[in-house]
Design a protein around this motif. Structure first.
Motif, PDB file in Angstrom:
ATOM      1  N   PHE A 141       0.831  -1.213   0.000  1.00  8.75           N
ATOM      2  CA  PHE A 141       0.000   0.000   0.000  1.00  8.75           C
ATOM      3  C   PHE A 141       0.864   1.261   0.000  1.00  8.75           C
ATOM      4  O   PHE A 141       0.639   2.184  -0.783  1.00  8.75           O
ATOM      5  N   SER A 142       1.853   1.314   0.903  1.00  5.62           N
ATOM      6  CA  SER A 142       2.673   2.523   1.021  1.00  5.62           C
ATOM      7  C   SER A 142       3.680   2.649  -0.112  1.00  5.62           C
ATOM      8  O   SER A 142       4.308   3.697  -0.274  1.00  5.62           O
ATOM      9  N   TYR A 143       3.851   1.599  -0.926  1.00  2.00           N
ATOM     10  CA  TYR A 143       4.760   1.665  -2.072  1.00  2.00           C
ATOM     11  C   TYR A 143       4.039   2.148  -3.332  1.00  2.00           C
ATOM     12  O   TYR A 143       4.564   2.978  -4.088  1.00  2.00           O
ATOM     13  N   PHE A 144       2.827   1.648  -3.586  1.00  2.00           N
ATOM     14  CA  PHE A 144       2.115   1.978  -4.816  1.00  2.00           C
ATOM     15  C   PHE A 144       1.246   3.233  -4.710  1.00  2.00           C
ATOM     16  O   PHE A 144       1.172   4.017  -5.654  1.00  2.00           O
ATOM     17  N   LEU A 145       0.584   3.421  -3.589  1.00  2.00           N
ATOM     18  CA  LEU A 145      -0.391   4.513  -3.493  1.00  2.00           C
ATOM     19  C   LEU A 145       0.212   5.909  -3.666  1.00  2.00           C
ATOM     20  O   LEU A 145      -0.432   6.780  -4.265  1.00  2.00           O
ATOM     21  N   PRO A 146       1.450   6.191  -3.142  1.00  2.00           N
ATOM     22  CA  PRO A 146       1.999   7.539  -3.347  1.00  2.00           C
ATOM     23  C   PRO A 146       2.268   7.880  -4.810  1.00  2.00           C
ATOM     24  O   PRO A 146       2.456   9.049  -5.144  1.00  2.00           O
ATOM     25  N   LYS A 147       2.283   6.869  -5.687  1.00  2.00           N
ATOM     26  CA  LYS A 147       2.632   7.090  -7.091  1.00  2.00           C
ATOM     27  C   LYS A 147       1.424   7.322  -7.988  1.00  2.00           C
ATOM     28  O   LYS A 147       1.589   7.633  -9.179  1.00  2.00           O
ATOM     29  N   ILE A 148       0.211   7.150  -7.473  1.00  2.00           N
ATOM     30  CA  ILE A 148      -0.984   7.196  -8.323  1.00  2.00           C
ATOM     31  C   ILE A 148      -2.066   8.080  -7.701  1.00  2.00           C
ATOM     32  O   ILE A 148      -2.002   8.413  -6.515  1.00  2.00           O
ATOM     33  N   ASP A 149      -3.067   8.464  -8.535  1.00  2.00           N
ATOM     34  CA  ASP A 149      -4.162   9.269  -8.006  1.00  2.00           C
ATOM     35  C   ASP A 149      -5.183   8.373  -7.311  1.00  2.00           C
ATOM     36  O   ASP A 149      -5.091   7.146  -7.354  1.00  2.00           O
ATOM     37  N   LYS A 150      -6.187   8.991  -6.698  1.00  2.35           N
ATOM     38  CA  LYS A 150      -7.123   8.241  -5.866  1.00  2.35           C
ATOM     39  C   LYS A 150      -8.009   7.288  -6.654  1.00  2.35           C
ATOM     40  O   LYS A 150      -8.445   6.257  -6.132  1.00  2.35           O
ATOM     41  N   GLY A 151      -8.274   7.620  -7.913  1.00  6.00           N
ATOM     42  CA  GLY A 151      -9.083   6.720  -8.731  1.00  6.00           C
ATOM     43  C   GLY A 151      -8.387   5.390  -8.949  1.00  6.00           C
ATOM     44  O   GLY A 151      -8.981   4.316  -8.776  1.00  6.00           O
ATOM     45  N   GLU A 152      -7.113   5.457  -9.303  1.00  6.87           N
ATOM     46  CA  GLU A 152      -6.316   4.236  -9.453  1.00  6.87           C
ATOM     47  C   GLU A 152      -6.080   3.570  -8.099  1.00  6.87           C
ATOM     48  O   GLU A 152      -6.021   2.340  -8.002  1.00  6.87           O
ATOM     49  N   ALA A 153      -5.917   4.401  -7.079  1.00  7.14           N
ATOM     50  CA  ALA A 153      -5.655   3.862  -5.742  1.00  7.14           C
ATOM     51  C   ALA A 153      -6.784   2.949  -5.295  1.00  7.14           C
ATOM     52  O   ALA A 153      -6.553   1.915  -4.661  1.00  7.14           O
ATOM     53  N   ARG A 154      -8.007   3.340  -5.613  1.00  7.69           N
ATOM     54  CA  ARG A 154      -9.148   2.511  -5.228  1.00  7.69           C
ATOM     55  C   ARG A 154      -9.050   1.119  -5.853  1.00  7.69           C
ATOM     56  O   ARG A 154      -9.363   0.120  -5.213  1.00  7.69           O
TER      57      ARG A 154
END
Length: 494
Positions: A66-79
């Motif tokens: 979670f902490s590796y991928f989420l900082p790299k993408i916007d919230k739509g992709e994060a979901r």
């Protein structure tokens, strides 16, 4: 990047959650250790040991994704990424639950405790509920909502206290009652975690992420490999003591063989907040981020040294008293294990994993854990055969952990292109350790040996004297503690 003040506030919220969770956990242990006899309590702790060890294997390193991928993408992709990781964790939880149910007999034989088998079968539903609840800290720290992580940690421990301890104490339950209660509390944790995991992206339209299941597993599988070796490292002394010394000695070991909880809380809290910060910095700036990351690293290290070292020295001096106050006179010998484990806290003042993962040091991380596990198991087995001492088994574990930390720090020093010694504030360390040790040992001698106060008054009186004289010392030497709490005071004023 968020400012330094914001980082401190985020760490504060994670720490608050950890403290409240620890308070409820230690209360549960205190009550159960007094209600169960040593043999039953040892069996209960063995179940928790098996569960915590196998969880590291079955999660495949996914909570860290979670902490590796989420900082790299916007919230739509994060979901989309959050959903993908949750589905994998749910499938792994089901597999782990089946393993517990059908493998209970083998686990009982391995640990030479047949009374483990039935409770493990009752316990088998717990992984299915608990694995999908993991990783919340990575989500909340990425979106700077760690106050909800604090709330979640508190709620889950309240669930455990109500479902596990209360029935045992008030309805005169057995180990099976405790396990059934644990299963119920894990279901409540599962429902609560799903709500909080989706809270930061609630109302956001889901977009197919650039990161597929394959990408997620490609990142986490090397971590899983390291985790497999990490399981051996974390469980080696537990396994050897459980198997070769019986569950009564294991009960002494289980209560005392822990690093200072507040140290772990502080380190984990900073790691939770800094992990996405490091990832974002390295991802956006590459090598240009080194100086900024190094500055942040040194700032965090100095602050944690100031907080942790005085606590470690105090607890080392009063280890036996703390164990008796927490668990009762029959666990007096747990203080020896506690003192041995506390030594490692002088070296675990900052977590290296978030930075290692941010700079693609996963392979080195894996190798250190692999060779470290092999060396540890061989040494502990030799200690068993040559000395037959559970205390030396614990000491061996501590020495090996210090060695692994040294290797990790050398890699980070190489990344920054500085000597290893320049990573640590040696002058600050000496200015804290030496006066702290003198003050606390003299005050203990005064109140315990000369005035002969009881345990509670000895530890309280010594603590007050320690706080006063150490405060005077830090003022004279100009050791700044105000800068640590200043961001929190600013937040309160706002």
């Amino acid at each position: 990047m968020e400012n330094k003040s914001s980082n401190t506030q985020q760490v504060f919220w994670v720490l608050i959650g950890s403290i409240s969770a620890f308070a409820f956990s230690i209360l549960s242990s205190m009550l159960l250790s007094r209600y169960f006899n040593k043999q039953d309590y040892g069996t209960y702790k063995q179940i928790m040991y098996v569960y915590s060890s196998l969880t590291i294997i079955f999660t495949l390193g996914l909570p860290r994704a979670f902490s590796y991928f989420l900082p790299k993408i916007d919230k739509g992709e994060a979901r989309d990424v959050i959903d993908k990781i949750n589905w994998i964790l749910m499938a792994l939880g089901l597999i782990m639950s089946l393993f517990f149910f059908f493998g209970a007999g083998y686990i009982g034989k391995l640990l030479k405790n047949e009374s483990l088998i039935l409770p493990l079968k009752y316990f088998s539903l717990v992984p299915f509920f608990m694995l999908p609840s993991l990783g919340l800290e990575g989500i909340m720290s990425t979106y700077r909502q760690t106050k909800f992580l604090a709330l979640y940690n508190t709620l889950t421990k309240v669930f455990m206290l109500l479902c596990v301890v209360v029935p045992v104490i008030y309805f005169k339950g057995t180990i099976l009652s405790a396990i059934i209660g644990f299963t119920l509390s894990s279901f409540l944790c599962f429902i609560t975690s799903l709500y909080f995991k989706n809270r930061p992206v609630k109302g956001i339209r889901k977009i197919k992420s650039r990161y597929s299941y394959k990408d997620i597993l490609a990142y986490t599988l090397p971590l899983m490999g390291a985790s497999l070796w990490g399981v051996l490292i974390n469980s080696a002394d537990q396994f050897f003591i459980s198997r070769y010394f019986g569950n009564e000695i294991f009960a002494d070991f289980a209560n005392g063989s822990l690093e200072l909880p507040f140290v772990g809380m502080i380190i984990v809290s900073t790691a939770t907040v800094l992990s996405p910060v490091f990832v974002k910095q390295v991802h956006e700036k590459g090598d240009d981020a080194k100086q900024e990351v190094l500055k942040l690293w040194r700032s965090v290290l100095s602050k944690t040294v100031k907080i942790i070292y005085p606590l470690v020295i105090f607890c080392f001096c009063f280890a036996d008293v703390i164990m008796v106050l927490l668990y009762g006179e029959k666990y007096h010998t747990s203080g020896i294990y506690f003192q041995i484990k506390l030594i490692v806290n002088f070296f675990t003042v900052i977590t290296y994993a978030p930075l290692l993962f941010a700079i693609n040091g996963q392979k080195f991380y894996y190798n250190v854990h692999m060779y470290g596990a092999i060396i540890l198991i061989v040494l502990e087995y030799l200690v068993i055969k040559l000395f037959n001492s559970p205390y030396l088994v614990t000491a061996t574990s501590v020495l090996c952990q210090i060695g692994r930390i040294a290797f990790m720090m050398s890699y980070i020093a190489k990344y920054f292109k500085i000597p290893l010694k320049d990573l640590f504030p040696y002058k600050l360390v000496l200015e804290i350790i030496i006066p702290s040790a003198i003050i606390i040992f003299l005050s203990k001698y005064l109140f315990e040996s000369i005035l002969q106060l009881n345990l509670i008054f000895t530890i309280i009186s010594s603590g007050v004297v320690y706080l006063i004289f150490f405060g005077i010392w830090t003022k004279l030497r100009g050791i700044d503690y105000f800068s640590i709490i200043q961001p929190l005071l600013i937040r309160i004023k706002k």
